[in-house]
Write a protein that holds these residues in place. Structure first.
Motif, PDB file in Angstrom:
ATOM      1  N   ILE A 105       0.824  -1.208   0.000  1.00  0.00           N
ATOM      2  CA  ILE A 105       0.000   0.000   0.000  1.00  0.00           C
ATOM      3  C   ILE A 105       0.857   1.257   0.000  1.00  0.00           C
ATOM      4  O   ILE A 105       0.447   2.304  -0.498  1.00  0.00           O
ATOM      5  CB  ILE A 105      -0.964  -0.016   1.213  1.00  0.00           C
ATOM      6  N   LYS A 157      -4.275   5.311  -2.099  1.00  0.00           N
ATOM      7  CA  LYS A 157      -3.429   4.418  -1.304  1.00  0.00           C
ATOM      8  C   LYS A 157      -3.353   4.912   0.142  1.00  0.00           C
ATOM      9  O   LYS A 157      -3.320   4.111   1.081  1.00  0.00           O
ATOM     10  CB  LYS A 157      -2.036   4.326  -1.917  1.00  0.00           C
ATOM     11  N   GLU A 205      -6.950  -5.163  -6.272  1.00  0.00           N
ATOM     12  CA  GLU A 205      -6.431  -4.772  -4.965  1.00  0.00           C
ATOM     13  C   GLU A 205      -6.749  -5.822  -3.912  1.00  0.00           C
ATOM     14  O   GLU A 205      -5.951  -6.070  -3.001  1.00  0.00           O
ATOM     15  CB  GLU A 205      -6.993  -3.410  -4.575  1.00  0.00           C
ATOM     16  N   TYR A 221      -4.475   2.925   3.504  1.00  0.00           N
ATOM     17  CA  TYR A 221      -3.637   2.792   4.697  1.00  0.00           C
ATOM     18  C   TYR A 221      -4.424   3.169   5.951  1.00  0.00           C
ATOM     19  O   TYR A 221      -4.399   2.444   6.948  1.00  0.00           O
ATOM     20  CB  TYR A 221      -2.398   3.675   4.566  1.00  0.00           C
ATOM     21  N   TYR A 249      -4.990  -6.020  -0.048  1.00  0.00           N
ATOM     22  CA  TYR A 249      -5.195  -4.696   0.540  1.00  0.00           C
ATOM     23  C   TYR A 249      -6.295  -4.696   1.602  1.00  0.00           C
ATOM     24  O   TYR A 249      -6.291  -3.855   2.498  1.00  0.00           O
ATOM     25  CB  TYR A 249      -5.560  -3.680  -0.544  1.00  0.00           C
TER      26      TYR A 249
END
Length: 228
Positions: free
Chosen positions: A16, A71, A147, A75, A152
């Motif tokens: 990420i 991104k 993703e 996070y 992710y």
């Protein structure tokens, strides 16, 4: 619980980010101030240029950590779900009664967030507001499948699996444990959003908390085992 959490480092999928923001003072300021700025102006209006101006750093320095604001949002939401997962684990680990364990889990996952001094650079109360308002934007994209394959959303999915396992402990014959678990996690965000913005279409409020609603919902569809 705080003493236990103090020895834990929340780990996020390193795909990420380019550089771990936890590894430097600048990275921590990026995280701390991005939470504040997104909360103030919304994710749509948030840019790395505005963040750079806020922290007194070049926009390019932020790109050394994240290649896009998407991104960065991934996070932040991943960090939130990991933090919530740790609270869930520590709150339920010593509870042997499966019904009481599930009740406690629902409380943890649906309650109003309080500040946790364990992580000084992150205001969990503000981050919770960001997740309530912006979480869906992290996965309602054309890239969601790729993703997902990159892992992710692994923390989010792991949290739901933990809750699913607790549901099965209460009623192993229930046919929809995954659906119920994801409904509780996502529904909690939605009910808190409604309390803040659309009060006339929810029965939850300052007195009737979302946890009350979800426990009523869950234990009206489950048939708890009688051997606890």
């Amino acid at each position: 619980m705080k003493s236990l959490l103090s020895s834990i480092k929340i780990t996020i999928n390193d795909k990420i980010y380019h550089k771990d923001p936890e590894s430097s003072d600048l990275g921590k300021r990026i995280i701390s101030n991005s939470i504040t700025l997104i909360d103030e102006i919304g994710f749509e209006n948030f840019t790395f240029k505005k963040l750079g101006q806020l922290i007194g750093s070049n926009e390019s320095s932020i790109y050394r950590y994240f290649d896009s604001k998407h991104k960065l949002l991934l996070y932040l939401t991943s960090w939130y779900w990991a933090w919530l997962e740790y609270q869930l684990v520590f709150s339920t680990t010593n509870i042997s009664n499966s019904k009481h364990k599930l009740e406690t889990a629902i409380d943890v996952l649906t309650r109003t967030t309080e500040s946790d001094s364990t992580f000084a650079h992150i205001d969990e109360v503000i981050l919770n507001r960001v997740v309530i308002n912006e979480n869906s934007k992290s996965y309602l994209t054309k890239e969601v499948d790729s993703e997902n394959k990159e892992g992710y959303f692994s923390i989010y999915k792991r949290l739901i699996k933990r809750l699913k396992d607790m549901i099965i402990e209460v009623d192993g014959k229930y046919d929809f444990p995954h659906s119920l678990a994801s409904t509780i996690v996502e529904g909690a965000l939605h009910q808190h959003f409604l309390i803040d913005h659309f009060k006339t279409i929810t029965d939850c409020n300052e007195k009737t908390l979302p946890s009350v609603y979800f426990k009523d919902l869950v234990f009206n569809v489950l048939n708890p085992e009688t051997n606890d």
